[in-house]
Every structure is written in structure tokens, then in C-alpha cells.
Scaffold this active site. Structure first.
Site, PDB file in Angstrom:
ATOM      1  N   GLU A 167     113.978 121.941  73.975  1.00 18.13           N
ATOM      2  CA  GLU A 167     112.620 121.523  74.331  1.00 18.13           C
ATOM      3  C   GLU A 167     112.280 121.766  75.802  1.00 18.13           C
ATOM      4  O   GLU A 167     112.193 120.819  76.597  1.00 18.13           O
ATOM      5  CB  GLU A 167     112.402 120.046  73.959  1.00 18.13           C
ATOM      6  CG  GLU A 167     112.522 119.798  72.468  1.00 18.13           C
ATOM      7  CD  GLU A 167     112.374 118.313  72.086  1.00 18.13           C
ATOM      8  OE1 GLU A 167     112.364 117.461  72.986  1.00 18.13           O
ATOM      9  OE2 GLU A 167     112.259 118.027  70.878  1.00 18.13           O
ATOM     10  N   GLU A 357     115.054 119.526  64.512  1.00 15.24           N
ATOM     11  CA  GLU A 357     114.925 118.068  64.577  1.00 15.24           C
ATOM     12  C   GLU A 357     113.714 117.675  63.752  1.00 15.24           C
ATOM     13  O   GLU A 357     112.643 118.281  63.885  1.00 15.24           O
ATOM     14  CB  GLU A 357     114.646 117.570  66.015  1.00 15.24           C
ATOM     15  CG  GLU A 357     115.802 117.661  66.973  1.00 15.24           C
ATOM     16  CD  GLU A 357     115.447 117.134  68.361  1.00 15.24           C
ATOM     17  OE1 GLU A 357     114.494 116.330  68.495  1.00 15.24           O
ATOM     18  OE2 GLU A 357     116.124 117.542  69.316  1.00 15.24           O
TER      19      GLU A 357
END
Ligand code: IFM
Length: 454
Positions: A167, A357
């Protein structure tokens, strides 16, 4: 039919975790300090003054935890390496105890037939490197590449799948711009854009190091994004949702295409150069070749979705309704996001997608009967896995699905107050209680993959 069977067998079904969030063992075996250790010491930075010094104590309890993972029946486990456990100063002397810890984890995973998916960087930058300028220092990419080479040499005989950065949107946006996360900086303008570029360079250099050391390993980059989806299936609405997904947001560092276009298409979006012509000062042409070298997977983290509509030819966001489903962090629960974001990124970047995720934050108390009845999480997983299956049927190449997360853990600035795990952790006793969702996922996995050999 044979191809389909093969594909299903190879599909990665698993859970994802990260080093700082679960390991603890912060002062054990010469682990160096990371920026998260320092950030947690700052008053008011983390709820309840919590930190990751002990977290789930996975550093000491990994054998039992991995047994539980085996019981879950996954065939993949995504975890990150703590850079400062392997290189306490971030560079230079390797810590054999740190390497040994990950060797043991990987060996157990392999003995259970569980594929280790290694993330090289999930936010816990060695403090010493931050003090040397961190991402503002172009040399940082070289340090990251050296660390990658060490990890590849140590673990590459058993680890096939590596991802570089988790991220980048949060690394830059939360860590370096809004100061919400470690190291708590507030950069803007050219300094912020230089940090973005250096982070991308880290990815590129790490891929070069992996390719040089492990020709057969796979590499990828892990993103999060707002999953914009069309509120109806008109071509015009679909186009509007796609455009929003890849637009440069006003909050620039949270954009998806800003990072993914250079990595998967070889250059920044042209709107970026138009808006920030001075960006070119720190971009060297050879950087883009390195950043944009081919990767194998597109790792996408996805938690929700936001509808987009078109009225009188103009895109608009339908207002949220009172009582719309949300998780314990207030994040909208909307599985359409998963369907469309994976479709959009697959169409644009043309790489098999791994949902790296996806999970639900709940309250998850242990009930009088000693169990954790997290019906909302089961519903969330059913909805999202259902949409993922639809996306696959409709032609999106999805190679894996990983639930965030295995154990309740240190949820960054929320400390231990928010729970995403399939396994409840009592942080005062470290007792593990598999939640109802653990058993649901276990039973579901029995229907989609052959039993583990071991
Ligand atoms: O816990 C985080 C993880 O570290 C990164 N992605 C989102 C998760 C939930 O907030």
C-alpha cells in the site's frame, strides 16, 4: 476441463498478516528499532498508548499459530519480513537470529504445504534509515535493493512469491503527508513527489534484485484503492466508474494510477506530468525502465466500494444512506467494489490479480459460551468471495484470495481496539480463540481445494 481443474488447484486461498502487527519480540534477538516503535512512543499517536512490542507474540508463538493455520486449511500465507529484524541498522550487518526466525516460519509452512507469500515492506522502516533521510534520500532505493537481495538469498530456495511494497498510498499518504502513521511527517509539493518516486524506485530495484538472484520467483506490488463501481451497467456509467478509479485524486498520494501506471505501464499518467511539470527533475529515464520492468501479479487490497452514477452526462457519487452497512471502523461494506476494482485493474494492467487483503473489522467479544460469534464477518466473506467468483466467471484473471487477517492484531493507530482476525486474541493472556468465521472459512476451503497432503 483439465485447464480449469489445474487453475482451481493452483488458486491461492489464504490469509494475510504483517510483521509489526503480529510479531512482538521487539527487543528480542537484536531486532533494530523501526519507525513504528518510535511513533508509538509519541504521546497521543496510538489509541491507549499501545505499541507493537508484544503484539500477538507471534515471534515466540509461531509454532502453535502455524498449527492453527494448518487447521484452517489455507494453501497460502502472506506475511511480511521485518527489515530491522534481518538488518538491525537497515543495512550492513545481518542478524542471524532474525534470518533464523523467518527460516523456521518458512520451513513449517512448507512442511504444511502452505505457500509462503513474502511482502518485503509493510511499513516498518528501520529507524536508522529514516534518520538518514528515509524516502527523501534517493539512496534509500539502494538500501532496499540490498535488503531484498539478502532476503532472496536467505529464503528464495523455499519462497517463490515476493511482493515489494504494501500500500504505497498509505506509506506516503498516511506516513509522510497527513502524519497519521509513522514516521508522522507532513511533506508536500516536490518533497512529497520525490518520496513517491523513490518509493517506486525501491520497487523497481527490488524487482531487479529478485530477478538477478531468483530467476523463477514471482514479483508484484500491493495496492489499496477506493473501489468505485457503476451503480448500473450502462456503458457510460461503467466508463465513469473506471475513470474515477484511475483518476489522480485531489488527495494525490492516495491515487492508484500514480503508482501503478509507472510499475505496470512503464510511466506516470500524463495528467501527472501536466499538473506537476517539475516532477521530472527527480525522474531519470533509466528509473522508469527499472520501475516498469515486468511483474507477475497485481496484488490488490480491497475492503469496500463506492458507487458512481451518471446524471445528465455528468458523473456523481450517490449519497450514502442512513444505516448503510459499515464495519467497526465505519468503512462501507459493499462487495461490488471487489468485483469492479479487480476487473478494472485486470483490464488496464493485464496481470493476474491476487486479492491480497479483504476482511472485516468487528467487535468480536468472547461470549459466555467461550466462543466468538462473528456473524457479520462470515456474511462479509461470503459476499466478497461470491463477487470474486463472479468476476472470475466474467473473465477477470484472479489468482488468489487472502483474508485480512489471521489473528486479531495491532491495528496501527487504533492499537488493539479494532479486530480483523479470524482468530480472537486476548492481548493480556495471549489466548487464541478461533472465531465462528475461522470455522466457516475452514469449511468453505474444504469445498474448493483438495486437502493438504500433510
Ligand atoms: O491492518 C491494515 C493492513 O496493515 C494494511 N491494510 C489495511 C489493514 C486494515 O486496516
Amino acid at each position: 476441463m483439465e485447464t480449469l481443474r489445474r487453475k482451481n488447484r493452483d488458486f491461492l486461498w489464504g490469509v494475510a498478516t504483517s510483521s509489526y502487527q503480529i510479531e512482538g519480540g521487539a527487543d528480542k534477538a537484536d531486532r533494530g528499532k523501526s519507525i513504528w516503535d518510535t511513533f508509538c512512543e509519541g504521546k497521543g499517536n496510538v489509541k491507549g498508548g499501545a505499541d507493537g512490542k508484544f503484539a500477538c507474540d507471534f515471534y515466540h508463538r509461531f509454532r502453535d499459530d502455524l498449527k492453527l493455520l494448518k487447521e484452517l486449511g489455507v494453501n497460502a500465507f502472506r506475511f511480511s519480513l521485518s527489515w530491522s529484524r534481518i538488518l538491525p541498522e537497515g543495512r550492513g550487518k545481518v542478524n542471524p537470529a532474525g534470518v533464523d526466525f523467518y527460516n523456521q516460519v518458512i520451513d513449517i509452512l512448507k512442511s504444511y504445504d502452505i505457500e509462503p507469500l513474502v511482502t518485503l515492506y509493510h511499513w516498518d522502516m528501520p529507524e536508522t534509515l529514516y534518520r538518514c533521510g528515509g524516502l527523501l534520500n534517493r539512496d534509500f532505493a539502494g538500501w532496499f535493493s540490498d535488503y531484498t537481495e539478502i532476503a532472496a538469498k536467505a529464503f528464495g530456495d523455499r519462497v517463490k512469491h515476493f511482493s515489494t511494497i504494501n500500500e504505497p498510498q498509505c506509506v506516503i499518504g498516511d506516513g509522510l503527508v497527513t502524519a497519521a502513521h509513522a514516521p508522522g511527517d507532513r511533506l508536500n509539493g516536490g518533497r512529497m513527489r520525490a518520496a513517491i518516486h523513490h518509493l517506486l524506485l525501491c520497487h523497481g530495484r527490488a524487482v531487479s534484485a529478485l530477478r538477478a538472484t531468483l530467476p523463477h520467483a514471482t514479483a508484484g506490488f500491493v495496492n489499496c484503492a477506493i473501489g468505485f463501481y457503476p451503480e448500473n451497467e450502462n456503458a457510460e456509467t461503467i466508463e465513469a466508474a473506471k475513470k474515477s478509479t484511475f483518476a489522480l485524486y485531489d488527495a494525490l498520494p492516495y491515487s492508484l494510477s500514480l503508482y501503478c501506471d509507472p510499475v505496470y505501464l512503464g510511466d506516470y499518467p500524463k495528467e501527472y506530468y501536466e499538473a506537476y511539470p517539475d516532477t521530472e527533475d527527480f525522474i531519470r529515464p533509466e528509473d522508469l525502465r527499472e520501475i516498469g520492468q515486468p511483474c507477475d501479479f497485481f496484488y490488490q487490497n480491497v475492503y469496500g466500494g463506492s458507487p458512481m452514477g451518471v446524471k445528465d452526462g455528468k458523473p456523481y457519487s450517490p449519497p450514502t444512506k442512513k444505516g448503510d452497512p459499515a464495519n467497526g471502523l465505519g468503512w462501507r461494506v459493499d462487495e461490488n467494489g471487489l468485483y469492479w476494482i479487480s476487473k478494472f485493474v485486470y483490464e488496464r494492467y493485464k496481470k493476474p490479480v491476487i486479492i491480497a487483503e479483504n476482511g472485516y473489522c468487528g467487535l468480536d467479544n468472547v461470549c459466555l459460551d467461550g466462543k466468538v460469534h462473528d456473524a457479520d464477518r462470515i456474511d462479509y466473506l461470503q459476499r466478497h468471495i461470491g463477487k470474486m467468483t463472479d468476476a472470475k466467471k466474467d473473465g477477470t484473471d484472479i489468482a488468489g484470495y487472502l483474508v485480512w487477517t489471521f489473528l486479531d492484531n495491532f491495528e496501527w493507530t487504533y492499537g488493539y481496539s479494532k479486530r480483523f482476525g479470524l482468530v480472537h486474541v486476548d492481548f493480556s493472556t495471549q489466548k487464541r480463540t478461533p472465531k465462528d468465521s475461522f470455522y466457516w472459512y475452514r469449511d468453505f476451503l474444504k469445498t474448493v481445494q483438495p486437502c493438504s497432503k500433510k
